[in-house]
Structure formats: C-alpha cells, structure tokens
Design an enzyme around this catalytic site. Sequence first.
Site, short mmCIF file in Angstrom:
data_model
loop_
_atom_site.label_atom_id
_atom_site.label_comp_id
_atom_site.label_asym_id
_atom_site.label_seq_id
_atom_site.Cartn_x
_atom_site.Cartn_y
_atom_site.Cartn_z
N GLY A 11 -3.34 -1.95 -6.17
CA GLY A 11 -4.65 -1.69 -5.26
C GLY A 11 -4.50 -0.19 -5.00
O GLY A 11 -3.56 0.14 -4.46
N ARG A 21 0.16 14.61 -6.75
CA ARG A 21 0.10 16.19 -6.62
C ARG A 21 1.61 16.56 -6.00
O ARG A 21 2.15 17.53 -6.56
CB ARG A 21 -0.87 16.64 -5.55
CG ARG A 21 -1.01 18.21 -5.38
CD ARG A 21 -2.02 18.56 -4.40
NE ARG A 21 -2.25 20.03 -4.29
CZ ARG A 21 -1.42 20.43 -3.09
NH1 ARG A 21 -0.55 19.59 -2.44
NH2 ARG A 21 -1.50 21.81 -2.96
N ALA A 22 2.08 16.02 -5.01
CA ALA A 22 3.39 16.44 -4.14
C ALA A 22 4.40 16.20 -5.30
O ALA A 22 5.33 17.06 -5.43
CB ALA A 22 3.57 15.79 -3.15
N ARG A 72 -3.05 -3.94 -12.19
CA ARG A 72 -2.26 -5.09 -11.68
C ARG A 72 -1.73 -5.72 -13.03
O ARG A 72 -2.64 -5.93 -14.00
CB ARG A 72 -2.90 -6.10 -10.85
CG ARG A 72 -3.47 -5.67 -9.61
CD ARG A 72 -3.84 -6.70 -8.77
NE ARG A 72 -4.63 -6.37 -7.53
CZ ARG A 72 -4.22 -5.58 -6.42
NH1 ARG A 72 -3.01 -5.51 -6.31
NH2 ARG A 72 -4.60 -5.29 -5.48
N ASP A 103 3.72 -3.88 -2.43
CA ASP A 103 4.62 -4.81 -2.70
C ASP A 103 4.98 -5.20 -4.13
O ASP A 103 6.10 -5.06 -4.59
CB ASP A 103 5.09 -5.84 -1.60
CG ASP A 103 3.83 -6.42 -1.59
OD1 ASP A 103 2.64 -6.39 -2.29
OD2 ASP A 103 3.78 -7.54 -1.00
N SER A 105 4.05 -3.52 -6.75
CA SER A 105 4.54 -2.27 -7.53
C SER A 105 6.06 -2.11 -7.23
O SER A 105 6.73 -1.71 -8.04
CB SER A 105 3.71 -0.99 -7.18
OG SER A 105 2.43 -1.39 -7.03
N THR A 125 -0.64 1.86 0.01
CA THR A 125 -1.50 0.47 -0.01
C THR A 125 -2.13 0.67 1.25
O THR A 125 -1.70 1.36 2.40
CB THR A 125 -0.62 -0.61 -0.03
OG1 THR A 125 -1.43 -1.69 0.53
CG2 THR A 125 0.69 -0.62 0.81
N ASP A 127 -2.65 -1.79 3.38
CA ASP A 127 -2.30 -2.92 3.90
C ASP A 127 -1.55 -2.73 5.10
O ASP A 127 -1.05 -3.34 5.96
CB ASP A 127 -2.05 -3.87 2.88
CG ASP A 127 -3.08 -4.57 2.08
OD1 ASP A 127 -4.06 -4.10 2.21
OD2 ASP A 127 -2.64 -5.06 1.03
N ASP A 129 1.63 -2.79 4.67
CA ASP A 129 2.69 -4.09 4.92
C ASP A 129 4.06 -3.70 4.28
O ASP A 129 4.71 -4.63 3.86
CB ASP A 129 2.04 -5.35 4.37
CG ASP A 129 1.61 -5.13 2.71
OD1 ASP A 129 1.67 -3.84 2.27
OD2 ASP A 129 1.20 -5.93 2.15
N ARG A 171 -4.71 -8.28 2.86
CA ARG A 171 -3.75 -9.29 2.26
C ARG A 171 -3.32 -10.33 3.17
O ARG A 171 -3.89 -10.91 3.98
CB ARG A 171 -2.79 -8.81 1.32
CG ARG A 171 -2.40 -9.67 0.04
CD ARG A 171 -1.59 -9.30 -0.70
NE ARG A 171 -2.34 -8.21 -1.66
CZ ARG A 171 -2.61 -8.36 -2.76
NH1 ARG A 171 -2.81 -9.74 -3.29
NH2 ARG A 171 -3.26 -7.36 -3.59
N HIS A 215 -23.41 -9.15 23.44
CA HIS A 215 -22.96 -9.00 22.10
C HIS A 215 -21.65 -8.63 22.05
O HIS A 215 -20.86 -8.48 22.94
CB HIS A 215 -23.57 -7.51 21.48
CG HIS A 215 -23.05 -6.44 22.16
ND1 HIS A 215 -23.52 -5.75 23.36
CD2 HIS A 215 -21.88 -5.58 21.76
CE1 HIS A 215 -22.82 -4.70 23.49
NE2 HIS A 215 -21.88 -4.67 22.69
N VAL A 250 -14.95 -1.18 0.23
CA VAL A 250 -15.13 0.06 0.85
C VAL A 250 -14.26 0.63 1.53
O VAL A 250 -14.10 1.68 1.69
CB VAL A 250 -16.49 -0.31 1.74
CG1 VAL A 250 -16.26 -1.03 2.91
CG2 VAL A 250 -17.34 1.05 1.92
N GLN A 251 -13.36 -0.27 1.90
CA GLN A 251 -12.06 -0.04 2.75
C GLN A 251 -11.03 1.01 1.78
O GLN A 251 -10.15 1.47 2.34
CB GLN A 251 -11.27 -1.24 3.31
CG GLN A 251 -12.26 -1.94 4.16
CD GLN A 251 -11.71 -3.57 4.70
OE1 GLN A 251 -10.79 -3.73 5.58
NE2 GLN A 251 -12.38 -4.27 3.66
O1 F6P Z 1 -3.50 -4.48 -1.59
C1 F6P Z 1 -4.80 -3.91 -1.26
C2 F6P Z 1 -6.07 -4.75 -1.32
O2 F6P Z 1 -7.00 -4.05 -0.93
C3 F6P Z 1 -5.80 -6.13 -0.35
O3 F6P Z 1 -6.10 -5.57 1.00
C4 F6P Z 1 -6.79 -7.15 -0.98
O4 F6P Z 1 -6.44 -8.39 -0.51
C5 F6P Z 1 -6.48 -6.68 -2.28
O5 F6P Z 1 -5.92 -5.52 -2.40
C6 F6P Z 1 -7.61 -6.95 -3.23
O6 F6P Z 1 -7.41 -6.71 -4.59
P1 F6P Z 1 -8.28 -6.43 -5.75
O7 F6P Z 1 -8.93 -5.13 -5.52
O8 F6P Z 1 -7.59 -6.87 -7.05
O9 F6P Z 1 -9.52 -7.50 -5.44
#
Ligand code: F6P
Length: 319
Positions: A11, A21-22, A72, A103, A105, A125, A127, A129, A171, A215, A250-251
């Site tokens: 991802g 770049r670095a 992937r 992870d 990768s 990433t 995440d 993680d 994830r 709310h 979007v994240q």
């Molecule tokens: O590892 C980054 C991530 O965005 C996770 O947060 C999410 O679960 C996953 O990749 C989504 O993967 P894909 O873009 O393959 O749907």
Amino acid sequence: MKRIGVLTSGGDSPGMNAAIRAVVRKAIYHDIEVFGIYHGYTGLMNDEIKKMEIGSVADIIHRGGTMLYSSRCPEFKTVEGQLKGVENLKKHGIEGLVVIGGDGSYRGAQKLTGHGFPTIGIPGTIDNDIPGTDFTIGFDTALNTVIQAIDKIRDTATSHERTYVIEVMGRDAGDIALWSGLADGAESILIPEENYEMSDILARLKRGHDRGKRHSIIVVAEGVGSGVEIGKEIQEAMNMETRVTVLGHVQRGGSPTATDRVLASRLGARAVELLLEGAQDRTVGIHNNQIIDLDINEALKMPHKVDQKMVQLARELSI
Ligand code: F6P
C-alpha cells in the site's frame, strides 16, 4: 558498491516519493548509480528496471503516492520469484537494494537478504505498524487527513445531534484510530489491540446524553470489525440517530506533511549510508527522534505494540 536499486511495494503512503528522492540524491552525492524498479516486486521479477538521474526525482517531494508505482505481489513469496528478482538485479550490475514499504514488503526484503542480496528496509505505510520504528512514513499525513475529515463530520454531527461512527484504516493496527480519536476528542476509540465491551460504549454515550451532549464521535479501527455493524448496534441499543462513515482510501493520498517529508528524507539517506557501510539486512527507523537501524529479521519477530499510555490517556480524557 557502485550501483543500487530502489523500489516501493505494498500500500502506498504519502512521503514515499520523498524517500525515493532521498535515496537517489544521497546515492548520486556519493557517486553511486541508482536504478528505479517499477511496480514493486512485480517489476523486479519482470525486469522493469531503469536508471535514475538527479532530475528523475525533481518536483516529487510534495507529491503523494509513489512515482515508482507499487503492487502487492503474491508470486514473490515463491523461491523462483525471489531468485528471478535477484537475477534481474545482478543483470543490471545492482549490488544493493532499498525497499520502501510495509510489513509484507519487509518479508520480501528478508527473502532477498536470505538469498545473499544486501537489502535495506525503509518503513513506508500509513498503518504505523512496523516494529523497530516509532513512526512510519505516511502515518502523520494519514492522521491529518483523518482529523480533517472528523472535524467536518463533527460540524454536521452537532447540527443534527447525531452519533457518528467513523471507520479508519490500519489493517491489524489501531494507531490511526487511537491517534486520530485522541486528536479529535472521540467519546470511544475501538482498536484491535484492546478488547472492548459494547456496554461501556453505550454507558459513555448515555452519560454524555444525560448531561446534555447531543452528538458523539466514535472512531473504529478497521481491524476491530465493521463500523457499519457497530453503528447498527448503537442505533438499536440507544435509539439514537446514528450515521457511519468509512473513510477508506482517501487516507492513503495527499501531499505529505512536513513531518513525513523530513522523516522520509532522513530514513532514505540513512538507508544508502548503510549499504555503503556494507550492511546486508537492516531496517531503518526513528526512535526518540534519532535515526536508528536494526536487523530486519529481528525487527520482523517483534510484535507491534500500541502505546498503553496513549490508550489510558484517551480513556481519561473522554469521560
Ligand atoms: O497497509 C495500508 C492499507 O491502507 C491498510 O490500512 C488497509 O487495510 C490496506 O492497506 C488496504 O489495502 P488495498 O489498498 O490493497 O485495498
């Protein structure tokens, strides 16, 4: 070492371009040639390898995504795939590789080092993680994207006196949920690292409602389960108008924050230094604002831990 390669995999995350770049600029600074491997491990197996120059990485430091593209690649889990990759690298005279990714990768990088090919991992990433680093490249940008979205949702949640459940990525890790929930004053934050009781969430909502709060914001990490299901449960149990937003991909986009650009630049440069120092199988990271490196095999054995003090703080501030 006279020639190195760089690839991005898994991802994508904002700041990967700054890391590429670095790597390229630091290598050229030391008179090392750099080759870009396109489409991650898929491109490594298919020989999508091209020489990069100083100008190849001009004008990318502020861009999200990855100019080298990503993939992937389940085929790279096979020994044949890995050996094909090593063969392609050697064909181009490449003596060391920098892998930027999460992870999955890193596991690919670990295999390459197992076949005797010097490889350095850079944690990229959203995440957050990857063991062995306090922060991964892209986490800070993703966090800012999430809090901007939640701020907007809060406006409409207030106007309509509704409860909102917001599902965020990560994830199996809860960092995005925990940090964004804390930054946004969420009533409850559900993360996979901690068990939760629906009765606690409902009790919090009731307490708030009884003192006039109309709310609420509940942040759910995708690793916990479906935000939609949790929203339904709340609506049924409390008879409160509830809406669910799944923030989704979007994240993963957007221009990287200054924090991510600087982190990517520091880690990218250190990865090249390590190859020049003869390192074979390291991962770079940041700990207490110092750039560190450790054995990639050791790093992959370490469990990802969520910061318990942050968990406690989030609980205490959302009474
Ligand atoms: O590892 C980054 C991530 O965005 C996770 O947060 C999410 O679960 C996953 O990749 C989504 O993967 P894909 O873009 O393959 O749907």
